[in-house]
Design an enzyme around this catalytic site. Structure first.
Site, PDB file in Angstrom:
ATOM      1  N   ASP A  13       0.805  -1.228   0.000  1.00  0.00           N
ATOM      2  CA  ASP A  13       0.000   0.000   0.000  1.00  0.00           C
ATOM      3  C   ASP A  13       0.835   1.273   0.000  1.00  0.00           C
ATOM      4  O   ASP A  13       0.441   2.294   0.558  1.00  0.00           O
ATOM      5  CB  ASP A  13      -0.974   0.012   1.196  1.00  0.00           C
ATOM      6  CG  ASP A  13      -1.792  -1.253   1.235  1.00  0.00           C
ATOM      7  OD1 ASP A  13      -2.299  -1.633   0.180  1.00  0.00           O
ATOM      8  OD2 ASP A  13      -1.890  -1.879   2.306  1.00  0.00           O
ATOM      9  N   GLU A  14       1.976   1.222  -0.653  1.00  0.00           N
ATOM     10  CA  GLU A  14       2.840   2.406  -0.735  1.00  0.00           C
ATOM     11  C   GLU A  14       2.378   3.367  -1.828  1.00  0.00           C
ATOM     12  O   GLU A  14       2.940   4.464  -1.966  1.00  0.00           O
ATOM     13  CB  GLU A  14       4.297   1.999  -1.017  1.00  0.00           C
ATOM     14  CG  GLU A  14       4.942   1.142   0.076  1.00  0.00           C
ATOM     15  CD  GLU A  14       4.708  -0.348  -0.159  1.00  0.00           C
ATOM     16  OE1 GLU A  14       3.967  -0.697  -1.096  1.00  0.00           O
ATOM     17  OE2 GLU A  14       5.264  -1.164   0.605  1.00  0.00           O
ATOM     18  N   LYS A  72       1.898   2.145  -5.157  1.00  0.00           N
ATOM     19  CA  LYS A  72       2.572   1.670  -6.374  1.00  0.00           C
ATOM     20  C   LYS A  72       1.723   1.858  -7.624  1.00  0.00           C
ATOM     21  O   LYS A  72       2.250   2.200  -8.684  1.00  0.00           O
ATOM     22  CB  LYS A  72       2.925   0.176  -6.232  1.00  0.00           C
ATOM     23  CG  LYS A  72       3.889  -0.112  -5.110  1.00  0.00           C
ATOM     24  CD  LYS A  72       4.112  -1.608  -4.957  1.00  0.00           C
ATOM     25  CE  LYS A  72       2.921  -2.377  -4.433  1.00  0.00           C
ATOM     26  NZ  LYS A  72       2.571  -2.120  -3.024  1.00  0.00           N
ATOM     27  N   ASN A  90      -4.853 -10.503  -3.758  1.00  0.00           N
ATOM     28  CA  ASN A  90      -4.640  -9.857  -2.457  1.00  0.00           C
ATOM     29  C   ASN A  90      -4.184  -8.408  -2.655  1.00  0.00           C
ATOM     30  O   ASN A  90      -4.344  -7.567  -1.783  1.00  0.00           O
ATOM     31  CB  ASN A  90      -3.632 -10.627  -1.588  1.00  0.00           C
ATOM     32  CG  ASN A  90      -2.354 -11.006  -2.329  1.00  0.00           C
ATOM     33  OD1 ASN A  90      -2.243 -10.850  -3.531  1.00  0.00           O
ATOM     34  ND2 ASN A  90      -1.383 -11.512  -1.589  1.00  0.00           N
ATOM     35  N   GLY A  94      -4.117  -4.584  -4.170  1.00  0.00           N
ATOM     36  CA  GLY A  94      -5.126  -3.590  -4.534  1.00  0.00           C
ATOM     37  C   GLY A  94      -4.403  -2.341  -4.976  1.00  0.00           C
ATOM     38  O   GLY A  94      -3.890  -1.599  -4.144  1.00  0.00           O
ATOM     39  N   HIS A  95      -4.315  -2.138  -6.274  1.00  0.00           N
ATOM     40  CA  HIS A  95      -3.575  -0.987  -6.785  1.00  0.00           C
ATOM     41  C   HIS A  95      -4.556   0.086  -7.251  1.00  0.00           C
ATOM     42  O   HIS A  95      -5.339  -0.130  -8.163  1.00  0.00           O
ATOM     43  CB  HIS A  95      -2.636  -1.420  -7.920  1.00  0.00           C
ATOM     44  CG  HIS A  95      -1.536  -2.326  -7.425  1.00  0.00           C
ATOM     45  ND1 HIS A  95      -0.656  -2.962  -8.251  1.00  0.00           N
ATOM     46  CD2 HIS A  95      -1.188  -2.677  -6.161  1.00  0.00           C
ATOM     47  CE1 HIS A  95       0.189  -3.671  -7.505  1.00  0.00           C
ATOM     48  NE2 HIS A  95      -0.123  -3.525  -6.239  1.00  0.00           N
ATOM     49  N   ARG A 129       3.428 -28.959  -6.009  1.00  0.00           N
ATOM     50  CA  ARG A 129       3.305 -29.581  -7.333  1.00  0.00           C
ATOM     51  C   ARG A 129       1.946 -30.208  -7.591  1.00  0.00           C
ATOM     52  O   ARG A 129       1.827 -31.290  -8.146  1.00  0.00           O
ATOM     53  CB  ARG A 129       4.434 -30.603  -7.531  1.00  0.00           C
ATOM     54  CG  ARG A 129       5.786 -29.931  -7.515  1.00  0.00           C
ATOM     55  CD  ARG A 129       6.907 -30.863  -7.195  1.00  0.00           C
ATOM     56  NE  ARG A 129       6.797 -31.397  -5.850  1.00  0.00           N
ATOM     57  CZ  ARG A 129       7.667 -32.249  -5.325  1.00  0.00           C
ATOM     58  NH1 ARG A 129       8.679 -32.671  -6.025  1.00  0.00           N
ATOM     59  NH2 ARG A 129       7.505 -32.675  -4.085  1.00  0.00           N
ATOM     60  N   GLN A 163       2.171  -6.018  -3.028  1.00  0.00           N
ATOM     61  CA  GLN A 163       2.515  -6.068  -1.593  1.00  0.00           C
ATOM     62  C   GLN A 163       3.814  -5.267  -1.376  1.00  0.00           C
ATOM     63  O   GLN A 163       4.060  -4.321  -2.093  1.00  0.00           O
ATOM     64  CB  GLN A 163       2.645  -7.512  -1.092  1.00  0.00           C
ATOM     65  CG  GLN A 163       1.321  -8.281  -1.034  1.00  0.00           C
ATOM     66  CD  GLN A 163       0.890  -8.863  -2.348  1.00  0.00           C
ATOM     67  OE1 GLN A 163       1.666  -9.506  -3.048  1.00  0.00           O
ATOM     68  NE2 GLN A 163      -0.353  -8.659  -2.733  1.00  0.00           N
ATOM     69  N   THR A 209       3.131 -12.505   3.115  1.00  0.00           N
ATOM     70  CA  THR A 209       2.354 -13.155   2.063  1.00  0.00           C
ATOM     71  C   THR A 209       3.164 -14.344   1.566  1.00  0.00           C
ATOM     72  O   THR A 209       4.219 -14.658   2.122  1.00  0.00           O
ATOM     73  CB  THR A 209       1.976 -12.150   0.955  1.00  0.00           C
ATOM     74  OG1 THR A 209       1.021 -12.788   0.082  1.00  0.00           O
ATOM     75  CG2 THR A 209       3.177 -11.651   0.153  1.00  0.00           C
ATOM     76  N   SER A 262       3.220  12.342   0.787  1.00  0.00           N
ATOM     77  CA  SER A 262       3.898  13.330   1.622  1.00  0.00           C
ATOM     78  C   SER A 262       2.918  14.381   2.149  1.00  0.00           C
ATOM     79  O   SER A 262       3.082  14.896   3.262  1.00  0.00           O
ATOM     80  CB  SER A 262       5.015  14.018   0.832  1.00  0.00           C
ATOM     81  OG  SER A 262       4.480  14.631  -0.317  1.00  0.00           O
TER      82      SER A 262
END
Ligand code: IMP
Ligand code: MG
Length: 426
Positions: A12-13, A15, A37, A39-40, A142, A221, A236, A329
């Site tokens: 969650d940075e 991206k 998983n 979320g962008h 496998r 992630q 993860t 920021s």
């Protein structure tokens, strides 16, 4: 050349926005790990769009978007998302490609994820419950179905075999879930998936590279959620770090160029697990409120805290980060003072290294205080306009990490990102 863009914290940075911003410089955007998983969040013509499976370059016509073999793919989520982007005029049949070695998430993976989390009780990881862990377990075990298998005439038999195995495992967990509805959706979505561009990902991408095309590998992630180097077991199930690009796309290390690390100006984490700089006070609540810190996939409130240079430094090392992007920021605008974590006291001893054991250890962050800027940085159009206390904050972080902060995102809008020229190391 392949550049890599990844998150250096617990995900969650921001991206999605940064990839969308850089996308015009690239011919290909490729996801190499993770699954729904992720979320962008992107803003397209002022509309907020959250992507889980499709790479964030999808809104740029003429850019190839590749879902690489290192991803785990949920056909149901993919189908929904294809419908979502189609509403914006995107033709996924033209610019979305899926590697045939990509592992498929089946309905029983989601049930197993739930069963596993429940069985952990208070030690639960806080999984997004999208079936990620069980799908990767079936890959390394496998057993899994891969996208290429969907095209096989005996797909139904392979599916039933895997399903039977999972039902047995669910029995051990004493877990029951009615998956009939999920299965119906799944089979419909599989039929849809079969109409998309399924390719041999490794030849596909290497041929593009050999043709001189520029590739951006988009991480999901964050590094501290990496299965090997993150805060295990609260991680993860994939390698979220730059090394994952090679195995997740089928490319050689020598093709990797820039490694762009994305960090927030502060820190968040969603789900369980250690978070040394977490704030439980009013400041933490303020970060959450101002930063709208709620999960893009699950809607859960995110835990918030000060920037952690011990963890960031570790992430820069593991990834070989060559430049940084600092996001959100503007969220810090109203804070009169800020803290930056420069070391940890671990069982009474100061260290700048990431300890092996974060879980159950006594870790107290050592902080350095910085003056706030009391200014709306969103108003800055060029980085020179950033207030001097903010410049001090940046400069300190830059000097600590020994990596340039090349971009500063100062608001959620597509255009709210400032180029920051390289600074001399002090
Ligand atoms: P899983 O990958 O869904 O099993 O979740 C494992 C842990 O990683 C949980 O703490 C999740 O909250 C966290 N996690 C997984 N994906 C993301 C993400 O995209 N952003 C932030 N946290 C994530
Ligand atoms: Mg996210």
């Amino acid at each position: 050349m392949v550049d890599v863009l990844l998150g250096l914290q617990w995900g969650d940075e921001g991206k999605g926005k940064v990839v969308d911003y850089f996308a015009p410089n690239y011919d290909v955007i490729a996801r190499f790990q993770g699954g729904p998983n992720a979320g962008h969040t992107l803003y397209v013509n002022g509309n907020k769009v959250v992507l889980h499976q499709i790479p964030s370059g999808i809104f740029h016509e003429g850019i190839i978007n590749l879902i690489g073999n290192g991803v785990v793919l949920d056909p149901v989520t993919l189908k929904k998302e294809c419908d979502k982007v189609a509403a914006f005029g995107v033709d996924v049949k033209k610019n979305l490609f899926i590697a045939e070695r990509t592992n498929v998430i089946v309905p029983t993976h989601r049930a197993l994820d739930k069963a596993s989390e429940l069985s952990k009780g208070d030690d639960k990881i806080g999984s997004t419950l999208k079936g990620i862990g069980p799908a990767y377990m079936d890959k390394t075990g496998r057993n899994s179905i891969r996208v290429g298998d969907l095209l096989r005439s005996d797909f139904q038999q392979i599916y039933q075999k895997l399903r039977a195995k999972h039902i047995q495992m669910l029995g051990i967990y004493n877990f029951e879930e009615d998956i009939a509805v999920w299965e119906q959706e799944f089979f419909e979505a599989v039929e849809f998936l079969k109409t998309l561009n399924i390719v041999n990902g490794e030849y596909f991408i290497n041929r593009l590279i050999n043709d001189g095309k520029k590739v951006l590998a988009e991480g999901a992630q964050g590094s501290m959620l990496d299965v090997d180097f993150g805060t295990f077991p609260f991680v993860t199930s994939s390698n979220t770090i730059s090394a994952g690009v090679c195995t997740g796309l089928g490319i050689a290390p020598r093709h990797i160029g820039e490694v762009i690390g994305v960090t927030k100006a502060y820190c968040t984490r969603v789900g369980g697990g250690p978070f040394p700089t977490e704030l439980f006070d009013e400041s933490g609540a303020e970060l959450r409120r101002i930063g709208h810190e709620f999960g893009a996939t699950t809607g859960r409130p995110r835990r918030c805290g000060w920037i952690d240079l011990v963890a960031l430094n570790y992430a820069c090392m593991i990834n070989g980060v060559t430049q940084l992007v600092m996001t959100k920021s503007d969220v810090l605008d109203d804070f009169s003072s800020l803290q930056v974590c420069t070391a940890y006291m671990v069982n009474g001893k100061e260290t700048k290294d990431m300890p092996y054991q974060l879980v159950g250890a006594d870790i107290v962050p050592v902080y350095q205080e910085f003056k706030g800027w009391d200014y709306a940085v969103a108003n800055c159009k060029i980085s020179e306009e950033l207030p001097s206390s903010f410049q001090d904050y940046l400069q300190f972080i830059r000097a600590y990490l020994q990596v340039d902060i090349r971009y500063v995102s100062n608001g959620p809008g597509r255009e709210q990102i400032l180029y920051h020229p390289a600074t001399a190391v002090v």
